[in-house]
Structures are given as structure tokens and as C-alpha cells.
Scaffold this motif. Sequence first.
Motif, short mmCIF file in Angstrom:
data_model
loop_
_atom_site.label_atom_id
_atom_site.label_comp_id
_atom_site.label_asym_id
_atom_site.label_seq_id
_atom_site.Cartn_x
_atom_site.Cartn_y
_atom_site.Cartn_z
N SER A 42 0.92 -1.26 -0.22
CA SER A 42 0.07 -0.08 -0.05
C SER A 42 0.85 1.14 -0.01
CB SER A 42 -0.94 -0.05 1.17
OG SER A 42 -0.33 0.11 2.43
N SER A 99 -0.56 1.69 7.48
CA SER A 99 -2.09 1.69 7.91
C SER A 99 -2.14 0.38 8.57
CB SER A 99 -2.89 1.82 6.79
OG SER A 99 -2.61 1.00 5.67
N GLU A 158 -4.11 -5.24 14.30
CA GLU A 158 -5.09 -5.34 13.41
C GLU A 158 -5.37 -6.79 12.66
OE1 GLU A 158 -8.71 -3.74 12.04
OE2 GLU A 158 -7.34 -2.85 13.44
N TYR A 165 -8.37 -9.38 12.34
CA TYR A 165 -8.79 -10.16 11.20
C TYR A 165 -9.07 -11.52 11.45
CZ TYR A 165 -7.58 -5.54 8.84
OH TYR A 165 -7.81 -4.34 8.51
N ASN A 171 -13.08 -8.47 12.99
CA ASN A 171 -13.33 -7.41 12.03
C ASN A 171 -13.07 -7.98 10.63
OD1 ASN A 171 -13.77 -4.96 11.10
ND2 ASN A 171 -11.98 -4.05 11.80
N PRO A 211 -11.52 -6.75 6.95
CA PRO A 211 -10.83 -5.71 5.99
C PRO A 211 -11.71 -5.00 5.06
CG PRO A 211 -9.35 -7.73 6.27
CD PRO A 211 -10.94 -8.18 6.54
N THR A 212 -11.49 -3.73 4.94
CA THR A 212 -12.16 -3.05 3.68
C THR A 212 -11.69 -3.55 2.41
OG1 THR A 212 -10.70 -1.43 3.59
CG2 THR A 212 -12.53 -0.81 5.06
N ASN A 213 -12.47 -3.47 1.50
CA ASN A 213 -12.03 -3.92 0.06
C ASN A 213 -10.95 -3.52 -0.24
OD1 ASN A 213 -14.44 -5.54 -0.35
ND2 ASN A 213 -15.48 -4.28 -1.60
N HIS A 214 -10.54 -2.10 -0.08
CA HIS A 214 -9.33 -1.42 -0.29
C HIS A 214 -8.17 -2.15 0.59
CE1 HIS A 214 -6.84 1.82 -1.71
NE2 HIS A 214 -6.26 2.21 -0.49
N THR A 215 -8.29 -2.50 1.86
CA THR A 215 -7.29 -3.24 2.28
C THR A 215 -7.02 -4.93 1.98
OG1 THR A 215 -7.53 -1.98 4.56
CG2 THR A 215 -6.58 -4.06 4.84
N GLN A 237 -11.93 -10.41 -2.16
CA GLN A 237 -13.04 -9.49 -1.85
C GLN A 237 -14.39 -10.06 -2.06
OE1 GLN A 237 -11.92 -6.65 -4.88
NE2 GLN A 237 -10.76 -5.49 -3.55
N ARG A 276 -19.46 -11.11 4.96
CA ARG A 276 -20.46 -10.06 5.60
C ARG A 276 -21.67 -10.48 5.44
NH1 ARG A 276 -16.88 -6.74 2.14
NH2 ARG A 276 -15.24 -5.84 3.49
#
Length: 413
Positions: free
Chosen positions: A31, A35, A40, A44, A49, A51-55, A71, A78
Motif C-alpha cells: 500500500s 496503515s 489489526e 482479522y 473485523n 478488512p475493507t475492500n481497499h485493504t 473481496q 459479511r
Amino acid sequence: MPADFGHLLLQLRLKARRTQEQQAHAINAVSGRASVTRREINRYEHGENIPTNHTLAHIAVACGLPPGELQREAAAARARRRNLRHREGEETEVLNRRRLMGGALVSAAVATEPWGRLANALGKGAKIDEQSADALSGRARALHISEHHLTAHQLRGQVESHLDAITAALPRAGQHERALTIAAGETAALAGWLAWDLGDHRTARSYYKVTTDCAEVAGHPPLRALALGYASYGADRPNRAVELLAKAAEHVRGPGNGAAAAWIHARHAEETANAGDDTAALRALDRALTAYDFADHTTEQAWVQFMTPARMDALVLSVYGRLGHRQLPQTAASTAQRLGPDLSDSGVVILGDLAHALLQGGDIGHGVHVAHQFAAAAQTRPNTMGRARAAAVAARLPNSERDLAHHLQGLAA
């Protein structure tokens, strides 16, 4: 989040043979930002949690996967989490039973679970896509450029993590294998340079060997020149450095290699001057300047981005200083103007080159003035090349500058 997807992330990390800390570094290397933390990663993997699609895209690239697949599995996770809220009791009981029964039940069910399908695909050598390959190659280029403003200590972890990411991706590279092999070689060379800069010469040599191997596998001669050029700085005598650089020059012929050829020929001139062959040094320097004039700096390899006009000047200065050339004062003034007030690590080295060249060429007053500037800069941004320059400058100072020489000798230790 259901534990299945967290287990998938855990499996991907273990497959890459990384600790949680190393996984965070690998993701951040992709990245370009710090971040993601070890904490984190732990969240995961324990299902706390998603991760966001970006992560997730960065995680996928770090593990050699197409981002889209990971993704999609996250989206399914989710959805299952939303359903879990309606069937909490039943689903929780099933999940707990799976955990308690251990690996046998999980292994039997693995092919039917989303994370199991992806894990099986990995095992069968699923190919990475063009987006992932481009991201890995692009990051390798960016790391070379980052060397202009980050210290070796700051950059080494990022480079090694990215090399791990490319290594994980290569078995599934498919049509992108050559591009990723070149990116791996470029990253390994930078890792070697940073190791050498930090005094770990044995590791540096190992990385240069890997770079050479990548050059042969990919059929990409400039990579071999890169390894030989870096290795020349660690040669035990000038004649050995000249030999390495003469070999390197054979691999940067032809169009598209102007800046690389300029660097190799200028280094060859520098070491030839060290070896006492003035005529050969000037000829090599002429070849370097001609190559630099015709170089297209916008399209050439990222690893020659350090060949700025100031860096070219510094190499010219190094040769002129050793030869006592009449153009030394003019080149010194031009170099000082190009450097400006904000120095990078390479800028500190160039300043040392400038001081040494002036002292060696007989311009003692100007040389002492620049040596004081160099001493202040080298203390702020220490590195191996800076220490080498400090020792060289100290040896050239007049007896009236004993305090400065002592200070520089301390920096060189």
C-alpha cells in the motif's frame, strides 16, 4: 464476522510463512502506507473485523492473489455475519463444534466452505491477474524512488516485505512471470544495497546473487548490470571494481539503457581513476556523459532514478578530483547549486564527494568549507557511503583542521 474468513486470512499468512508483524509489513509495503498493524492482523484472523475492500486488495497482492477473489469471499462473509444475527444460537453452536472437533472436521468440510475453495485454488496454482502483477511491479519501482528520501533503516523492512510478496506471487504468475521476475530482481538488488549500507555485506552479496539469478531467468541484462554496479562499491580493491564495472557495461548497451549506462561508465571512470589510469578514466567519463545526454529518464528503469544531474555531477567531480582536472571548480559550483539546502541520504554522499574532490584537486579553502557542511549533514543522516566519504575527506584535510578531521573520523567509525 464468521470465523471461516478469519481462518482464511490466517491460512494465507501461514502459507506465506510470516508472523503477524511480518504480514502487516508486507501489506503496508504494497500500500505504501503504515496503515495496518500487527494488532489489526490479529483482529482479522480472530474474526473480530473484516478488512475493507481497499485493504483486502493490498492483502491479496501481498499474498500473491487476485484481489477480486478475496473481496468476493469477504462479501460472502459479511452476508453470513448479517444472517448470523438472526440465527445466532444455531450458528454459534455449529461454529463452536467445529472449533472443538479440531482439524479433522475442518479438513473434511474444507472444500465446501468459501475460504476452503480459495485455499484449494491456491494449492492448485491459481494465476494472479494483471492488476496484482502491475501492483507488485509498481511497488518495486516506488521503493527504488523512496530511497531518495528514506534512510536505509526506514526502508529495509518495506523492501524485504515486498520481496516476500513477490516471492509468494511468482509460482502463480503465469503470463506475468517475466515482469514479476524482473521486479523481484530489482527489489532484491535494493535489499542488497540497503544491507550493504547498514554494514551487512554478507547479506548484500546474497541479494546480489539473487538479482543475477533473476536476470538470467528473465533474460534481462540490465538487472545483471545493476547487481554488478552495486557490488562494485564493496570491492576490496580498485582493480576488482574496474573488472566488475567493465562486465556491467556489457549489459547496458543499446536503446533504453542510457541512464544505466551513464551510471556504469561513470563508476568505471571513478574506479579507473582510483587505479591510476588517467586516460582510461577520461574515456569512460566521456562515454558516461554521452549516455546521460541521450538518456530518456521518463521511460527507463526505476532503479536509475537516482541518476539525477547532481549525482552525475558528483561522479564527474570524483573523477576530476582524482585527476586534478581544470574543470573541477566549475563542476563543483554547479553541483553545490543543484544540491540545495534539503539533503537526502544520496545528497549527503554527493556533498562528501564535493568536499573530497575539492581537497584532492587542491582547492583547500573551498574544500574545507564544504567539509564542514558535509560533517553536519553526515551526522544527521548516517549511512555506509557517507561514512566512507567521511574517512576520505578527513584524510585530505590540512593539519590546521585537526578538530574537523577528528570529528569526521568519528563519523566514519
